[in-house]
Write a protein that holds these residues in place. Structure first.
Motif, PDB file in Angstrom:
ATOM      1  N   SER A  48      -5.083 -11.871 -17.946  1.00  0.00           N
ATOM      2  CA  SER A  48      -5.677 -11.042 -16.900  1.00  0.00           C
ATOM      3  C   SER A  48      -5.909  -9.624 -17.422  1.00  0.00           C
ATOM      4  O   SER A  48      -6.969  -9.022 -17.194  1.00  0.00           O
ATOM      5  N   PHE A  52      -9.475  -7.608 -18.022  1.00  0.00           N
ATOM      6  CA  PHE A  52      -9.639  -6.257 -17.476  1.00  0.00           C
ATOM      7  C   PHE A  52     -10.080  -5.285 -18.570  1.00  0.00           C
ATOM      8  O   PHE A  52     -10.983  -4.478 -18.367  1.00  0.00           O
ATOM      9  N   THR A 115      -3.075   2.105 -16.656  1.00  0.00           N
ATOM     10  CA  THR A 115      -2.897   0.665 -16.818  1.00  0.00           C
ATOM     11  C   THR A 115      -1.728   0.380 -17.752  1.00  0.00           C
ATOM     12  O   THR A 115      -0.842  -0.414 -17.431  1.00  0.00           O
ATOM     13  N   VAL A 119       0.634  -0.068 -14.604  1.00  0.00           N
ATOM     14  CA  VAL A 119       0.171  -1.360 -14.092  1.00  0.00           C
ATOM     15  C   VAL A 119       0.774  -2.513 -14.883  1.00  0.00           C
ATOM     16  O   VAL A 119       1.222  -3.501 -14.285  1.00  0.00           O
ATOM     17  N   CYS A 128       2.187 -10.727 -11.598  1.00  0.00           N
ATOM     18  CA  CYS A 128       0.925 -10.721 -10.863  1.00  0.00           C
ATOM     19  C   CYS A 128      -0.238 -10.414 -11.804  1.00  0.00           C
ATOM     20  O   CYS A 128      -0.041 -10.044 -12.957  1.00  0.00           O
ATOM     21  N   SER A 129      -1.449 -10.549 -11.286  1.00  0.00           N
ATOM     22  CA  SER A 129      -2.651 -10.264 -12.067  1.00  0.00           C
ATOM     23  C   SER A 129      -2.855  -8.751 -12.157  1.00  0.00           C
ATOM     24  O   SER A 129      -2.188  -7.969 -11.490  1.00  0.00           O
ATOM     25  N   VAL A 130      -3.825  -8.365 -12.964  1.00  0.00           N
ATOM     26  CA  VAL A 130      -4.086  -6.938 -13.141  1.00  0.00           C
ATOM     27  C   VAL A 130      -4.634  -6.313 -11.859  1.00  0.00           C
ATOM     28  O   VAL A 130      -4.303  -5.169 -11.537  1.00  0.00           O
ATOM     29  N   THR A 131      -5.447  -7.048 -11.105  1.00  0.00           N
ATOM     30  CA  THR A 131      -5.969  -6.478  -9.857  1.00  0.00           C
ATOM     31  C   THR A 131      -4.849  -6.286  -8.839  1.00  0.00           C
ATOM     32  O   THR A 131      -4.800  -5.252  -8.158  1.00  0.00           O
ATOM     33  N   GLU A 132      -3.943  -7.242  -8.765  1.00  0.00           N
ATOM     34  CA  GLU A 132      -2.795  -7.089  -7.867  1.00  0.00           C
ATOM     35  C   GLU A 132      -1.882  -5.965  -8.369  1.00  0.00           C
ATOM     36  O   GLU A 132      -1.328  -5.200  -7.572  1.00  0.00           O
ATOM     37  N   TRP A 134      -2.866  -3.284  -9.965  1.00  0.00           N
ATOM     38  CA  TRP A 134      -3.525  -2.031  -9.593  1.00  0.00           C
ATOM     39  C   TRP A 134      -3.357  -1.762  -8.101  1.00  0.00           C
ATOM     40  O   TRP A 134      -3.172  -0.614  -7.697  1.00  0.00           O
ATOM     41  N   ARG A 135      -3.425  -2.797  -7.264  1.00  0.00           N
ATOM     42  CA  ARG A 135      -3.209  -2.611  -5.821  1.00  0.00           C
ATOM     43  C   ARG A 135      -1.810  -2.066  -5.551  1.00  0.00           C
ATOM     44  O   ARG A 135      -1.634  -1.125  -4.777  1.00  0.00           O
ATOM     45  N   TRP A 138      -1.548   1.508  -6.829  1.00  0.00           N
ATOM     46  CA  TRP A 138      -2.254   2.451  -5.966  1.00  0.00           C
ATOM     47  C   TRP A 138      -1.434   2.750  -4.714  1.00  0.00           C
ATOM     48  O   TRP A 138      -1.426   3.881  -4.224  1.00  0.00           O
TER      49      TRP A 138
END
Length: 173
Positions: A48, A52, A115, A119, A128-132, A134-135, A138
């Protein structure tokens, strides 16, 4: 052929670095020197992160070209005409293009730093994935924006000081 080889090697090293980041974090957190276990355990997170990084690389490359191509055209036209046709009027867009390119580099550097420093550890802890990741980052960052901004400023100052020391060492040698 050489360009394709360089691109393939870049992606291979980017993939290995993504895997290596999770292996390193695992070994530090567990105080062990393992290779196989973290290689397998964090494969999904590392892949992941790799995707990214490719996305950020592609965005950076194409966005950079948006600034670089017009800048090169301006400089080539100025060199050919010797300021006769365009004159100083071509310098203003050139300055804005350079400033835009610098802003792009800063944004990409901040994304890369956040990141790597925040992250990726969240991804390792939460699996978790990179998008999760980052969520979740954040959600931590929003109420503490000033602290994260100071962290980034501190990194900039440290890198400037290290650069000055390296420059002094090179000049002294």
């Amino acid at each position: 052929v050489i360009l394709v080889l360089i691109l393939v090697l870049t992606f291979v090293f980017m993939w290995l670095k993504s895997r290596g980041q999770f292996m390193f974090l695992h070994c530090v957190a567990e105080n062990k020197g393992e290779v196989v276990k973290p290689w397998k355990e964090y494969a999904d997170q590392a892949n992941s992160l790799f995707l990214f990084k490719i996305a950020i690389w592609l965005i950076g490359t194409f966005a950079g070209l948006i600034f670089i191509v017009p800048l090169v055209l301006i400089f080539v036209s100025l060199a050919k005409t010797n300021f006769e046709i365009f004159g100083a009027a071509a310098i203003v867009p050139g300055v804005f293009l350079v400033l835009g390119f610098i802003a792009l580099i800063i944004v990409l550097s901040v994304v890369g730093t956040l990141t790597k420093d925040f992250v990726v550890p969240i991804m390792r802890l939460e699996l978790c994935s990179v998008t999760e990741g980052w969520r979740r980052f954040w959600a931590l960052c929003k109420p503490n924006m000033g602290t994260f901004f100071l962290f980034l400023l501190f990194l900039i100052v440290v890198n400037i000081v290290l650069g000055m020391i390296a420059f002094a060492v090179v000049l002294g040698a």
